[in-house]
Design a protein around this motif. Structure first.
Motif, PDB file in Angstrom:
ATOM      1  N   THR A 190       1.228  76.619  24.013  1.00 46.04           N
ATOM      2  CA  THR A 190       0.267  76.494  25.103  1.00 46.04           C
ATOM      3  C   THR A 190       0.570  77.511  26.201  1.00 46.04           C
ATOM      4  N   ARG A 191      -0.461  78.218  26.626  1.00 51.82           N
ATOM      5  CA  ARG A 191      -0.304  79.199  27.691  1.00 51.82           C
ATOM      6  C   ARG A 191      -1.147  78.871  28.917  1.00 51.82           C
ATOM      7  N   LEU A 192      -2.178  78.034  28.738  1.00 50.39           N
ATOM      8  CA  LEU A 192      -3.124  77.782  29.830  1.00 50.39           C
ATOM      9  C   LEU A 192      -3.684  76.379  29.698  1.00 50.39           C
ATOM     10  N   VAL A 193      -3.791  75.668  30.849  1.00 49.44           N
ATOM     11  CA  VAL A 193      -4.419  74.350  30.908  1.00 49.44           C
ATOM     12  C   VAL A 193      -5.461  74.383  32.015  1.00 49.44           C
ATOM     13  N   LEU A 194      -6.646  73.855  31.707  1.00 45.57           N
ATOM     14  CA  LEU A 194      -7.766  73.877  32.642  1.00 45.57           C
ATOM     15  C   LEU A 194      -8.088  72.457  33.100  1.00 45.57           C
ATOM     16  N   VAL A 195      -8.139  72.272  34.404  1.00 47.26           N
ATOM     17  CA  VAL A 195      -8.501  70.976  34.981  1.00 47.26           C
ATOM     18  C   VAL A 195      -9.705  71.199  35.889  1.00 47.26           C
ATOM     19  N   CYS A 196     -10.819  70.584  35.560  1.00 45.40           N
ATOM     20  CA  CYS A 196     -12.075  70.777  36.297  1.00 45.40           C
ATOM     21  C   CYS A 196     -12.392  69.522  37.100  1.00 45.40           C
ATOM     22  N   THR A 197     -12.429  69.659  38.431  1.00 46.05           N
ATOM     23  CA  THR A 197     -12.708  68.499  39.272  1.00 46.05           C
ATOM     24  C   THR A 197     -13.447  68.909  40.536  1.00 46.05           C
ATOM     25  N   PRO A 198     -14.602  68.285  40.827  1.00 48.53           N
ATOM     26  CA  PRO A 198     -15.331  67.362  39.976  1.00 48.53           C
ATOM     27  C   PRO A 198     -15.708  68.021  38.656  1.00 48.53           C
ATOM     28  N   ASN A 199     -15.618  67.239  37.596  1.00 48.96           N
ATOM     29  CA  ASN A 199     -15.829  67.795  36.269  1.00 48.96           C
ATOM     30  C   ASN A 199     -17.299  68.124  36.040  1.00 48.96           C
ATOM     31  N   ASN A 200     -17.530  69.329  35.581  1.00 50.42           N
ATOM     32  CA  ASN A 200     -18.871  69.759  35.200  1.00 50.42           C
ATOM     33  C   ASN A 200     -18.983  69.615  33.676  1.00 50.42           C
ATOM     34  N   PRO A 201     -19.859  68.720  33.156  1.00 50.03           N
ATOM     35  CA  PRO A 201     -21.050  68.174  33.804  1.00 50.03           C
ATOM     36  C   PRO A 201     -20.978  66.702  34.205  1.00 50.03           C
ATOM     37  N   THR A 202     -19.831  66.024  34.075  1.00 49.16           N
ATOM     38  CA  THR A 202     -19.842  64.572  34.275  1.00 49.16           C
ATOM     39  C   THR A 202     -19.695  64.147  35.728  1.00 49.16           C
ATOM     40  N   SER A 203     -19.327  65.065  36.621  1.00 41.29           N
ATOM     41  CA  SER A 203     -19.253  64.829  38.069  1.00 41.29           C
ATOM     42  C   SER A 203     -18.128  63.886  38.480  1.00 41.29           C
ATOM     43  N   ALA A 204     -17.197  63.605  37.572  1.00 37.37           N
ATOM     44  CA  ALA A 204     -16.073  62.727  37.879  1.00 37.37           C
ATOM     45  C   ALA A 204     -14.907  63.534  38.440  1.00 37.37           C
ATOM     46  N   ILE A 205     -14.110  62.902  39.289  1.00 38.45           N
ATOM     47  CA  ILE A 205     -12.976  63.586  39.919  1.00 38.45           C
ATOM     48  C   ILE A 205     -11.661  63.272  39.226  1.00 38.45           C
ATOM     49  N   VAL A 206     -10.678  64.113  39.511  1.00 37.76           N
ATOM     50  CA  VAL A 206      -9.272  63.833  39.260  1.00 37.76           C
ATOM     51  C   VAL A 206      -8.662  63.456  40.600  1.00 37.76           C
ATOM     52  N   THR A 207      -7.900  62.382  40.650  1.00 35.80           N
ATOM     53  CA  THR A 207      -7.303  61.982  41.924  1.00 35.80           C
ATOM     54  C   THR A 207      -6.042  62.796  42.198  1.00 35.80           C
ATOM     55  N   ALA A 208      -5.649  62.785  43.467  1.00 39.38           N
ATOM     56  CA  ALA A 208      -4.434  63.507  43.858  1.00 39.38           C
ATOM     57  C   ALA A 208      -3.211  62.941  43.148  1.00 39.38           C
ATOM     58  N   ALA A 209      -3.146  61.620  43.032  1.00 38.93           N
ATOM     59  CA  ALA A 209      -2.004  60.993  42.373  1.00 38.93           C
ATOM     60  C   ALA A 209      -1.962  61.355  40.892  1.00 38.93           C
ATOM     61  N   GLU A 210      -3.120  61.367  40.249  1.00 36.56           N
ATOM     62  CA  GLU A 210      -3.176  61.742  38.831  1.00 36.56           C
ATOM     63  C   GLU A 210      -2.732  63.182  38.626  1.00 36.56           C
ATOM     64  N   PHE A 211      -3.188  64.063  39.495  1.00 34.20           N
ATOM     65  CA  PHE A 211      -2.833  65.470  39.325  1.00 34.20           C
ATOM     66  C   PHE A 211      -1.357  65.706  39.591  1.00 34.20           C
ATOM     67  N   GLU A 212      -0.822  65.020  40.578  1.00 33.32           N
ATOM     68  CA  GLU A 212       0.607  65.141  40.886  1.00 33.32           C
ATOM     69  C   GLU A 212       1.446  64.721  39.677  1.00 33.32           C
ATOM     70  N   SER A 213       1.081  63.587  39.084  1.00 30.02           N
ATOM     71  CA  SER A 213       1.795  63.104  37.903  1.00 30.02           C
ATOM     72  C   SER A 213       1.658  64.080  36.741  1.00 30.02           C
ATOM     73  N   PHE A 214       0.471  64.638  36.588  1.00 32.14           N
ATOM     74  CA  PHE A 214       0.212  65.594  35.511  1.00 32.14           C
ATOM     75  C   PHE A 214       1.075  66.841  35.656  1.00 32.14           C
ATOM     76  N   MET A 215       1.130  67.384  36.856  1.00 30.20           N
ATOM     77  CA  MET A 215       1.888  68.616  37.069  1.00 30.20           C
ATOM     78  C   MET A 215       3.378  68.424  36.818  1.00 30.20           C
ATOM     79  N   GLN A 216       3.867  67.217  37.000  1.00 27.01           N
ATOM     80  CA  GLN A 216       5.283  66.949  36.709  1.00 27.01           C
ATOM     81  C   GLN A 216       5.572  67.047  35.215  1.00 27.01           C
TER      82      GLN A 216
END
Length: 361
Positions: free
Chosen positions: A153-179
């Motif tokens: 893996t060289r690249l990960v894409l996180v789209c928020t609000p997600n196009n086309p579903t308009s849903a968000i990623v929360t700050a807590a979720e992203f923090e956990s993800f980046m760890q």
């Protein structure tokens, strides 16, 4: 013996030929065009005058370094100019960063369904697509995305609000993800619609500046700022990453018109915020009406658009919108995306939505 295609004797890449071309939202000769997530307002005051002045130097190449816009954005984000990158829309930056990070056989991880550019931009450098299904409520499954990361893996894409579903990623979720993401894997936080977000729990790239040496934050002037016709977007992130991405740029593609329009738009922050608030309020009102109609499976929208998970009924839903003078965007076989447009369009949108609900329920 020729190894060309049936339509061309020239040898072409089969993986490119197998991709669907990017499909622009349909125009609306009459009625309301709500298929392209465009801003329904005219350009902000001062923009047209700045663009008109730039037109007088059309015989000159644009300033590819974009020093004025770069300095302005750097000051607003509290970074150095070499931590800012500009291009002809955030899509151009996505392509540049992909070319800089991934090569043949490397993997690019993204959620699906998400921005339709992600699959084909992955193929350009002969990288491998790793599409991780959205959650049942149409959001990124960040745990599954983290689990999908491998040594390739060289690249990960996180789209928020997600196009086309308009849903968000929360700050807590992203923090956990980046760890969970290895430090040598580039993460792009694609925030093309960030200005429309009103949920305080949502991740916001402005709070992440310099937090992670492998994170790039993308923004655009096409949506909230209403400069879709001029194509200008920017990224905030590590200077070393941007140095590589600039090598992959199409030379002289960012016009002076776009640069002066961006500066004029940044000068009108109060008016911009008022327009964005108007669109967000209309979005929330439409969502509340849809829930009353029985659309309980629609994710709460946070972009300037609403997602209808119509599944096998998607083509019929698109036709009903068209019958009501609404041009929406179909994503077969999953659903329909509808942009929040003029106030005058709301009555038609709600009438069409009610009919779709009656017919597919």
């Amino acid at each position: 013996m020729s190894s060309g295609t049936a339509s061309s004797p020239v040898k072409l890449r089969p993986e490119i030929l197998a991709l669907p071309a990017y499909r622009q939202g349909q125009a609306a000769p009459s009625g309301f065009k709500l298929s392209s997530n465009e801003n329904p307002f005219d350009p902000l005051p001062g923009v047209l005058e700045a663009v008109d002045a730039a037109t007088r130097t059309l015989h000159r190449y644009p300033n590819a370094a974009a020093p004025e816009v770069t300095a302005r954005i750097a000051a607003e984000w509290g970074v150095e100019p070499d931590e800012v990158i500009l291009a002809a829309g955030s899509v151009a930056l996505l392509v540049q960063l992909t070319l800089a990070a991934a090569g043949p056989g490397d993997e690019v991880v993204y959620s699906w369904r998400s921005f339709e550019v992600y699959p084909w931009m992955t193929v350009l450098p002969s990288a491998v697509k790793v599409a991780v299904p959205n959650t049942p409520d149409h959001r990124h499954d960040l745990d599954a995305m983290a689990a999908a990361i491998t040594e390739r893996t060289r690249l990960v894409l996180v789209c928020t609000p997600n196009n086309p579903t308009s849903a968000i990623v929360t700050a807590a979720e992203f923090e956990s993800f980046m760890q969970k993401v290895p430090a040598d894997v580039l993460v792009i936080l694609d925030e093309a619609y960030a200005e429309f977000v009103t949920d305080p729990t949502a991740v916001n790239g402005r709070t992440l500046v310099r937090r992670y040496p492998n994170l790039v934050i993308l923004r655009t002037f096409s949506k909230a700022y209403g400069l879709a016709g001029l194509r200008i977007g920017y990224g905030i992130g590590p200077a070393e990453v941007f140095a590589a991405a600039r090598i992959a740029a199409m030379p002289l593609s960012l016009t002076d018109h776009a640069q002066v329009a961006a500066i004029a738009s940044l000068d009108r922050g109060d008016e911009l915020r008022a327009r964005v608030a108007d669109i967000a309020a209309r979005r929330d009102a439409i969502y509340d009406f849809l829930v009353e109609q029985g659309w309980t499976t629609i994710p709460r929208p946070h972009g300037n658009f609403v997602w209808y998970p119509t599944g096998e009924h998607t083509e019929r839903a698109l036709g009903i919108f068209r019958d009501h003078g609404i041009i929406a965007r179909a994503y077969l076989p999953d659903g329909v995306r509808l942009t929040i447009g003029e106030e005058e369009s709301v009555e038609n949108v709600l009438a069409a939505s009610a009919q779709i609900m009656r017919e597919i329920a």
